[in-house]
Motif scaffolding. Structure first.
Motif, PDB file in Angstrom:
ATOM      1  N   MET A   1      -0.756  42.826 -10.095  1.00  0.00           N
ATOM      2  CA  MET A   1       0.616  42.972 -10.568  1.00  0.00           C
ATOM      3  C   MET A   1       0.692  43.816 -11.837  1.00  0.00           C
ATOM      4  SD  MET A   1       3.427  42.106  -9.236  1.00  0.00           S
ATOM      5  CE  MET A   1       5.162  41.863  -9.578  1.00  0.00           C
ATOM      6  N   ASN A   2      -0.398  43.836 -12.627  1.00  0.00           N
ATOM      7  CA  ASN A   2      -0.333  44.621 -13.860  1.00  0.00           C
ATOM      8  C   ASN A   2      -0.219  46.121 -13.567  1.00  0.00           C
ATOM      9  OD1 ASN A   2      -3.032  44.429 -12.921  1.00  0.00           O
ATOM     10  ND2 ASN A   2      -3.739  45.279 -14.843  1.00  0.00           N
ATOM     11  N   VAL A   3      -0.753  46.539 -12.422  1.00  0.00           N
ATOM     12  CA  VAL A   3      -0.613  47.947 -12.032  1.00  0.00           C
ATOM     13  C   VAL A   3       0.869  48.263 -11.817  1.00  0.00           C
ATOM     14  CG1 VAL A   3      -1.118  49.628 -10.217  1.00  0.00           C
ATOM     15  CG2 VAL A   3      -2.908  48.060 -11.009  1.00  0.00           C
ATOM     16  N   ILE A   4       1.544  47.348 -11.128  1.00  0.00           N
ATOM     17  CA  ILE A   4       2.971  47.526 -10.868  1.00  0.00           C
ATOM     18  C   ILE A   4       3.738  47.537 -12.198  1.00  0.00           C
ATOM     19  CG2 ILE A   4       4.991  46.546  -9.705  1.00  0.00           C
ATOM     20  CD1 ILE A   4       2.894  47.305  -7.695  1.00  0.00           C
ATOM     21  N   ARG A   5       3.417  46.563 -13.059  1.00  0.00           N
ATOM     22  CA  ARG A   5       4.112  46.444 -14.335  1.00  0.00           C
ATOM     23  C   ARG A   5       3.933  47.707 -15.183  1.00  0.00           C
ATOM     24  NH1 ARG A   5       1.262  42.480 -18.199  1.00  0.00           N
ATOM     25  NH2 ARG A   5      -0.179  44.223 -18.137  1.00  0.00           N
ATOM     26  N   ASP A   6       2.699  48.232 -15.191  1.00  0.00           N
ATOM     27  CA  ASP A   6       2.407  49.302 -16.139  1.00  0.00           C
ATOM     28  C   ASP A   6       2.874  50.681 -15.716  1.00  0.00           C
ATOM     29  OD1 ASP A   6       1.371  47.409 -17.757  1.00  0.00           O
ATOM     30  OD2 ASP A   6      -0.728  47.764 -17.218  1.00  0.00           O
ATOM     31  N   ILE A   7       2.899  50.977 -14.422  1.00  0.00           N
ATOM     32  CA  ILE A   7       3.290  52.353 -14.093  1.00  0.00           C
ATOM     33  C   ILE A   7       4.347  52.523 -13.014  1.00  0.00           C
ATOM     34  CG2 ILE A   7       1.115  53.372 -14.862  1.00  0.00           C
ATOM     35  CD1 ILE A   7       0.401  53.745 -11.921  1.00  0.00           C
ATOM     36  N   CYS A   8       4.689  51.469 -12.298  1.00  0.00           N
ATOM     37  CA  CYS A   8       5.575  51.705 -11.155  1.00  0.00           C
ATOM     38  C   CYS A   8       7.049  51.684 -11.529  1.00  0.00           C
ATOM     39  CB  CYS A   8       5.309  50.673 -10.064  1.00  0.00           C
ATOM     40  SG  CYS A   8       3.689  50.899  -9.320  1.00  0.00           S
ATOM     41  N   ASP A   9       7.837  52.516 -10.834  1.00  0.00           N
ATOM     42  CA  ASP A   9       9.299  52.471 -10.972  1.00  0.00           C
ATOM     43  C   ASP A   9       9.864  51.496  -9.957  1.00  0.00           C
ATOM     44  OD1 ASP A   9       9.248  54.746 -12.767  1.00  0.00           O
ATOM     45  OD2 ASP A   9       8.784  55.920 -10.974  1.00  0.00           O
ATOM     46  N   LYS A  10       9.279  51.564  -8.753  1.00  0.00           N
ATOM     47  CA  LYS A  10       9.766  50.705  -7.688  1.00  0.00           C
ATOM     48  C   LYS A  10       8.600  49.929  -7.119  1.00  0.00           C
ATOM     49  CE  LYS A  10      13.953  52.922  -6.394  1.00  0.00           C
ATOM     50  NZ  LYS A  10      14.254  54.092  -5.575  1.00  0.00           N
ATOM     51  N   VAL A  11       8.941  48.807  -6.540  1.00  0.00           N
ATOM     52  CA  VAL A  11       7.885  47.986  -5.968  1.00  0.00           C
ATOM     53  C   VAL A  11       8.342  47.399  -4.638  1.00  0.00           C
ATOM     54  CG1 VAL A  11       8.638  45.948  -7.270  1.00  0.00           C
ATOM     55  CG2 VAL A  11       6.294  46.042  -6.399  1.00  0.00           C
TER      56      VAL A  11
ATOM     57  N   PHE B   1       3.520  36.502  -7.716  1.00  0.00           N
ATOM     58  CA  PHE B   1       2.976  37.749  -8.274  1.00  0.00           C
ATOM     59  C   PHE B   1       3.510  37.979  -9.688  1.00  0.00           C
ATOM     60  CE2 PHE B   1       1.840  39.449  -3.957  1.00  0.00           C
ATOM     61  CZ  PHE B   1       0.510  39.612  -4.247  1.00  0.00           C
ATOM     62  N   VAL B   2       4.805  37.774  -9.858  1.00  0.00           N
ATOM     63  CA  VAL B   2       5.404  37.982 -11.173  1.00  0.00           C
ATOM     64  C   VAL B   2       4.779  37.035 -12.183  1.00  0.00           C
ATOM     65  CG1 VAL B   2       7.532  37.769 -12.506  1.00  0.00           C
ATOM     66  CG2 VAL B   2       7.573  38.883 -10.267  1.00  0.00           C
ATOM     67  N   ARG B   3       4.545  35.821 -11.720  1.00  0.00           N
ATOM     68  CA  ARG B   3       3.972  34.804 -12.593  1.00  0.00           C
ATOM     69  C   ARG B   3       2.577  35.193 -13.096  1.00  0.00           C
ATOM     70  NH1 ARG B   3       5.540  29.888  -9.519  1.00  0.00           N
ATOM     71  NH2 ARG B   3       7.633  30.346 -10.262  1.00  0.00           N
ATOM     72  N   THR B   4       1.856  35.982 -12.294  1.00  0.00           N
ATOM     73  CA  THR B   4       0.499  36.346 -12.721  1.00  0.00           C
ATOM     74  C   THR B   4       0.510  37.172 -13.996  1.00  0.00           C
ATOM     75  OG1 THR B   4       0.490  38.334 -11.341  1.00  0.00           O
ATOM     76  CG2 THR B   4      -0.470  36.349 -10.390  1.00  0.00           C
ATOM     77  N   ILE B   5       1.645  37.820 -14.293  1.00  0.00           N
ATOM     78  CA  ILE B   5       1.653  38.594 -15.531  1.00  0.00           C
ATOM     79  C   ILE B   5       2.756  38.186 -16.498  1.00  0.00           C
ATOM     80  CG2 ILE B   5       0.458  40.672 -14.808  1.00  0.00           C
ATOM     81  CD1 ILE B   5       3.363  41.753 -14.460  1.00  0.00           C
ATOM     82  N   LEU B   6       3.867  37.633 -15.991  1.00  0.00           N
ATOM     83  CA  LEU B   6       4.884  37.125 -16.909  1.00  0.00           C
ATOM     84  C   LEU B   6       4.760  35.624 -16.862  1.00  0.00           C
ATOM     85  CD1 LEU B   6       8.160  38.998 -15.950  1.00  0.00           C
ATOM     86  CD2 LEU B   6       6.527  39.581 -17.738  1.00  0.00           C
ATOM     87  N   ASN B   7       4.108  35.081 -17.829  1.00  0.00           N
ATOM     88  CA  ASN B   7       3.889  33.652 -17.761  1.00  0.00           C
ATOM     89  C   ASN B   7       5.184  32.914 -18.103  1.00  0.00           C
ATOM     90  OD1 ASN B   7       2.912  31.129 -17.661  1.00  0.00           O
ATOM     91  ND2 ASN B   7       1.785  31.269 -19.598  1.00  0.00           N
ATOM     92  N   ASP B   8       5.981  32.612 -17.079  1.00  0.00           N
ATOM     93  CA  ASP B   8       7.262  31.960 -17.348  1.00  0.00           C
ATOM     94  C   ASP B   8       7.223  30.484 -16.992  1.00  0.00           C
ATOM     95  OD1 ASP B   8       7.144  32.121 -14.655  1.00  0.00           O
ATOM     96  OD2 ASP B   8       9.133  32.980 -14.367  1.00  0.00           O
ATOM     97  N   GLU B   9       6.037  30.023 -16.738  1.00  0.00           N
ATOM     98  CA  GLU B   9       5.890  28.596 -16.482  1.00  0.00           C
ATOM     99  C   GLU B   9       6.046  27.844 -17.795  1.00  0.00           C
ATOM    100  OE1 GLU B   9       3.769  26.854 -13.246  1.00  0.00           O
ATOM    101  OE2 GLU B   9       5.811  27.641 -13.141  1.00  0.00           O
TER     102      GLU B   9
END
Ligand SMILES: Nc1ncnc2c1ncn2[C@@H]1O[C@H](COP(=O)(O)OP(=O)(O)O)[C@@H](O)[C@H]1O
Ligand SMILES: [Mg+2]
Lengths: 220, 346
Positions: free
Chosen positions: B201-211, B240-248
């Motif tokens: 997921m960090n790849v998506i977070r760091d460079i992607c516009d769309k997912v 997947f989002v949780r793996t990088i945005l720890n919102d738990e």
């Protein structure tokens, strides 16, 4: 009976020449047949870049047939064919025919194995680049397999040396013939020892050259 | 730019039949970095290999700049493939060739003149920061350097799209970061469209516009990275989002709140998501000033998504119910997303 060197030396040199001729020419022709054979076996197989079940099966069966016949029987079995091609079935040149028929399929299989070792990612890469089948073979497969191919050819050459000694025994001349005629039939042990030493040196030399070349090319 | 229409892909038949893709629809715009994320076996590799037809779809259409790829005869397909760069998880470098030769390969295949190849390869090596490695062999390079060679090579024929199959999955986190930066540079400076598949997921977070999220051969969710991150709909996406945005909410805080609210059935817990400019607004202090309610921040993270701050707070509002209602109405007018949190459910 002491060895008469003045008589024996030219015999020995002649035998070495005959062996070199059988192995050299035999190897050359075997490579000319065996390398394309190996390539075709790889590209026509299932999921190959030019998949063709018919060609693959036919070649594979032919190779297996020749690979399963012991050399000494092969020599006799193909005498009519040898005579048809060379005009005679006896002599050094005639011996090259069974040697090639024995070695070419062997080289084909060895080359096939070397090419199959190439990482499938390389072929994928080549295809993604827009390479045509010819380019995939020449620019990607063969160069990446070269080091392994050299080792394979080394093994085949050594096999060929052994077979050439056998061919000598049935009229092809060469070191094998020398060993049998003088060493075995005339009980001249020195001759036997000399030919064996020469064959050993020959084999060692080929193996060392092969290893050296393969190492130089290998980049892994 | 790239359109996939109802792509199906079936491997094998009868008992061995695997339907790897079950009707994929995707549209990648020019200059976009489009990420496809999914677990192993979801069909990601199959999907990206269908784009340049390394794998032929069983049905469906692959359109690149309105060219129907599957209708092309082999010679034209090869020509089109030269305009599609590809990089691989295992790099797929040619071990028997130098770095220079590796990068030159697509140009050699294309029959370009020697001087042109020389010039282009040197430009590319300097673009990826490997000018000093031209004469080395792949075995002498680190993983990150190998992937740089892969990228230089993929760019050799000036493609208009770059396909990345798990391009960073074999790399350590620092190296991953530097390769992602390089991919961003490829898009920003060369304007090349990028389709990247990954399970990270960090790849998506760091460079992607769309997912797009792929699961079992189906795209279950897609949209802008900001939207998908702020409002993931499917469970898999949330994970997947949780793996990088720890919102738990951390367990200790959870039990604390639970005991605190044991005897009341109304507790005013909300999740507030800030995007972009709204993250800079002093929203919480405004609420406290304008309404007679107390704001208690229970948990929070702020992440950057492509240079845009992205906040995720869990707050508790204390006060009279009607005041809280008004405060909530005020929050909803801002550019944020608010959701009630049921502490007993989470
Ligand atoms: N060449 C193939 N033959 C048969 N099945 C395959 C082949 N390639 C992939 N599959 C199957 O298709 C599914 C998706 O695989 P893949 O696209 O590699 O997934 P991912 O890249 O997301 O891990 C898996 O179940 C896999 O086993
Ligand atoms: Mg994969």
């Amino acid at each position: 009976m002491p060895l008469d060197w003045s008589y024996f030396r030219p015999e020995l040199i002649h035998a070495i020449e005959q062996t070199l001729l059988m192995v050299g020419v035999g190897l050359l022709i075997s490579l000319i047949i065996g390398i394309p054979l190996g390539i075709v076996l790889v590209v026509t197989r299932e999921n190959g870049i030019l998949q063709n079940k018919f060609i693959f099966s036919v070649l594979s069966v032919i190779v297996n047939i020749f690979r399963s016949i012991p050399f000494i029987i092969l020599i006799v079995a193909i005498i009519p064919f040898t005579r048809f091609i060379i005009g005679t079935s006896i002599g050094t040149v005639a011996a090259i025919v069974p040697l090639v028929i024995f070695t070419a399929p062997y080289i084909g299989r060895l080359i096939e194995n070397s090419l199959l070792e190439v990482d499938s990612g390389v072929i994928e890469l080549a295809q993604a680049m827009g390479a045509n089948p010819w380019q995939i073979i020449w620019r990607f497969l063969l160069p990446e397999a070269l080091s392994s191919i050299i080792l394979a050819v080394t093994i085949a050459t050594i096999g060929l040396i052994g077979a050439s000694a056998m061919a000598g025994a049935v009229g092809g001349g060469g070191l094998g013939d020398l060993a049998i005629v003088y060493g075995y039939q005339q009980f001249q042990t020195e001759v036997m020892i000399i030919t064996v030493i020469l064959l050993v040196i020959f084999v060692q030399l080929i193996q060392s050259i092969g290893n050296l070349l393969a190492k130089k090319i290998r980049r892994k | 730019m790239l359109v996939l229409k109802d792509i199906h892909k079936v491997y094998g038949k009868d008992k061995k039949r695997v339907e790897a893709l079950k009707g994929i629809n995707l549209e990648v715009g020019k200059g976009e970095i489009f990420g496809v994320i999914g677990f192993s076996g979801a069909g990601k590799s199959t999907l990206i290999r269908c784009v340049n037809l390394l794998e032929r779809p069983t049905s469906g259409q692959v359109l690149i700049n309105n060219v129907d790829m599957q209708k092309l005869p082999p010679r034209h397909l090869r020509k089109e493939r030269k305009k599609i760069g590809m990089i691989f998880q295992q790099f797929n470098l040619l071990n028997a060739k130098t770095v220079f030769k590796n990068v030159a390969m697509p140009l050699i295949i294309d029959g370009r003149p020697k001087q042109e190849i020389e010039k282009k390869v040197n430009e590319l090596l300097s673009f990826v920061g490997l000018s000093d490695k031209a004469k080395q062999y792949p075995e002498q390079l680190s993983g990150g350097q190998k992937q740089r060679v892969g990228i230089a090579r993929a760019l050799a024929t000036d493609p208009h799209i770059l396909l990345c199959d798990e391009a960073t999955s074999a790399l350590d986190p620092d190296t991953t970061q530097s390769i992602l930066e390089l991919l961003k540079k490829v898009r920003n400076e060369l304007g090349i469209t990028i389709l990247i598949i990954t399970h990270e997921m960090n790849v998506i977070r760091d460079i992607c516009d769309k997912v797009a999220v792929i699961d079992g051969g189906v795209i279950v969710e897609q949209g802008s990275v900001l939207d998908v991150f702020s409002e993931p709909k499917k469970e898999i996406t949330k994970n997947f989002v949780r793996t990088i945005l720890n919102d738990e909410i951390p367990p200790t805080i959870k039990t604390f709140i639970k005991t605190k609210h044991q005897h009341s059935d109304s507790h005013y817990m909300y999740r507030v998501l800030f995007k972009g400019a709204s993250a800079n607004n002093p929203l919480l202090s405004n609420i406290a000033k304008q309404f007679p309610v107390d704001v208690n921040v229970i948990h929070g993270t702020i992440t950057e998504l492509q240079g845009i701050p992205f906040g995720n707070l869990i707050i508790e509002l204390q006060g009279k119910p009607e005041d809280i209602k008004q405060a909530l109405a005020f929050i909803k007018q801002q550019e944020v997303i608010v959701k009630e949190v049921d502490i007993h459910a989470t």
